[in-house]
Design a protein around this motif. Structure first.
Motif, PDB file in Angstrom:
ATOM      1  N   ALA A 107      -6.163  -1.414   1.991  1.00 36.58           N
ATOM      2  CA  ALA A 107      -4.746  -0.782   1.705  1.00 36.58           C
ATOM      3  C   ALA A 107      -3.984  -1.960   1.248  1.00 36.58           C
ATOM      4  O   ALA A 107      -3.340  -1.828   0.256  1.00 36.58           O
ATOM      5  CB  ALA A 107      -4.186  -0.205   3.072  1.00 36.58           C
ATOM      6  N   LEU A 108      -3.982  -3.268   1.874  1.00 36.93           N
ATOM      7  CA  LEU A 108      -3.588  -4.349   1.162  1.00 36.93           C
ATOM      8  C   LEU A 108      -3.753  -4.648  -0.088  1.00 36.93           C
ATOM      9  O   LEU A 108      -3.010  -4.948  -0.776  1.00 36.93           O
ATOM     10  CB  LEU A 108      -3.849  -5.454   2.308  1.00 36.93           C
ATOM     11  N   SER A 111      -2.359  -2.186  -2.322  1.00 37.04           N
ATOM     12  CA  SER A 111      -0.689  -2.313  -2.455  1.00 37.04           C
ATOM     13  C   SER A 111      -0.452  -3.654  -3.541  1.00 37.04           C
ATOM     14  O   SER A 111       0.536  -3.585  -4.483  1.00 37.04           O
ATOM     15  CB  SER A 111      -0.154  -2.496  -1.104  1.00 37.04           C
ATOM     16  N   MET A 118       1.677  -7.301  -0.821  1.00 41.30           N
ATOM     17  CA  MET A 118       0.806  -6.261   0.051  1.00 41.30           C
ATOM     18  C   MET A 118       1.433  -5.838   1.060  1.00 41.30           C
ATOM     19  O   MET A 118       0.997  -4.752   1.662  1.00 41.30           O
ATOM     20  CB  MET A 118      -0.092  -7.410   0.879  1.00 41.30           C
ATOM     21  N   ALA A 123       1.341   0.598   1.649  1.00 41.39           N
ATOM     22  CA  ALA A 123       0.135  -0.190   2.225  1.00 41.39           C
ATOM     23  C   ALA A 123      -0.108   0.506   3.889  1.00 41.39           C
ATOM     24  O   ALA A 123      -1.448   0.750   4.020  1.00 41.39           O
ATOM     25  CB  ALA A 123       0.233  -1.607   2.551  1.00 41.39           C
TER      26      ALA A 123
END
Length: 247
Positions: A107-108, A111, A118, A123
């Motif tokens: 997710a980071l 993002s 991030m 995220a």
């Protein structure tokens, strides 16, 4: 002061044309990292391997000898050297923690690629939805095993057995729809339904009935105890559904 005598070990391992024993390679690597000089004896034919096992009265290779004493195989060597020895019967949260950590890192990364940073609200959404997809993937690797464990505690599955087979597909569908931003009404409905039923089932089984069960959340092939982790998975789906309703 004279130097300490060199530590030596004798290793017998199977090295056939069609099979290189993985445990033998692990044992050799571990001995080297532990400071041992190795007298390596590859067993290069099936006949040679069988003759060695018969002579030593053992069923497997590799076999390690240190200071004239047979230590045993790779697991025995780890125990001899004071290293952790895996135990398939021990309960562990590691499998599910790995899923959530990897989902969070994905997710980071997503993002950062999409927004240049991030630390975004997106995220957090991706972390949950990626985790849903990863957990569904693990369940779908062996649906029969998952469904068997799931039937131990899920209230709806006990009344309608096909739901135990539907659940991982529904979880994956909800996660994918949320990631894509498609069919919000369907993604919300699935997440709220399976998340609520799952949370109630876990609360009843663990916190009311006080049953000690294994969690099917990572597919049913591990010893993750049913309780906080499964409850968190279900509550996260409910939270995602409610968040999407609010936005």
């Amino acid at each position: 002061m004279s130097p300490a005598p060199e530590k030596t070990a004798i290793l017998y391992r199977m090295v056939l044309p069609d099979h290189l024993c993985p445990s033998g390679l692990k044992a050799r690597s571990l001995l080297r990292r532990s400071g041992y000089a190795i007298d390596d004896h590859p067993l290069t034919t099936r006949a040679e391997t069988d003759a060695f096992k018969a002579d030593q009265g053992v069923a497997t290779t590799p076999q390690i000898f240190i200071e004239g004493k047979r230590i045993g195989g790779y697991t025995d060597l780890r125990r001899f050297l004071g290293k952790p020895v895996p135990d398939a019967t021990t309960t562990s949260y590691r499998p599910v923690l790995v899923v959530f950590v990897i989902a969070g890192l994905m997710a980071l990364a997503a993002s950062l690629a999409a927004h240049g940073t991030m630390l975004t609200g997106q995220a957090l959404v991706w972390a949950i939805t990626f985790a849903m997809c990863l957990l569904a993937m693990l369940k779908l690797q062996d649906v029969e095993r998952f469904s068997t464990m799931f039937l131990n505690y899920d209230l709806l599955a006990r009344r309608f057995v096909p739901y135990a087979y539907i659940y991982p597909f529904a979880e994956a569908a909800a996660g994918l729809l949320m990631i894509a931003g498609l069919l919000h009404w369907l993604a919300i409905g699935i997440a709220l339904a399976i998340g609520t039923i799952g949370a109630i089932s876990v609360i009843k089984a663990v916190y009311i009935d006080k049953r000690s069960l294994k969690c099917a959340c990572v597919g049913g092939s591990t010893n993750v105890p049913l309780g906080f982790v499964s409850l968190t998975e279900n509550l996260a789906m409910v939270a995602m559904g409610l968040w999407m309703v609010a936005h």
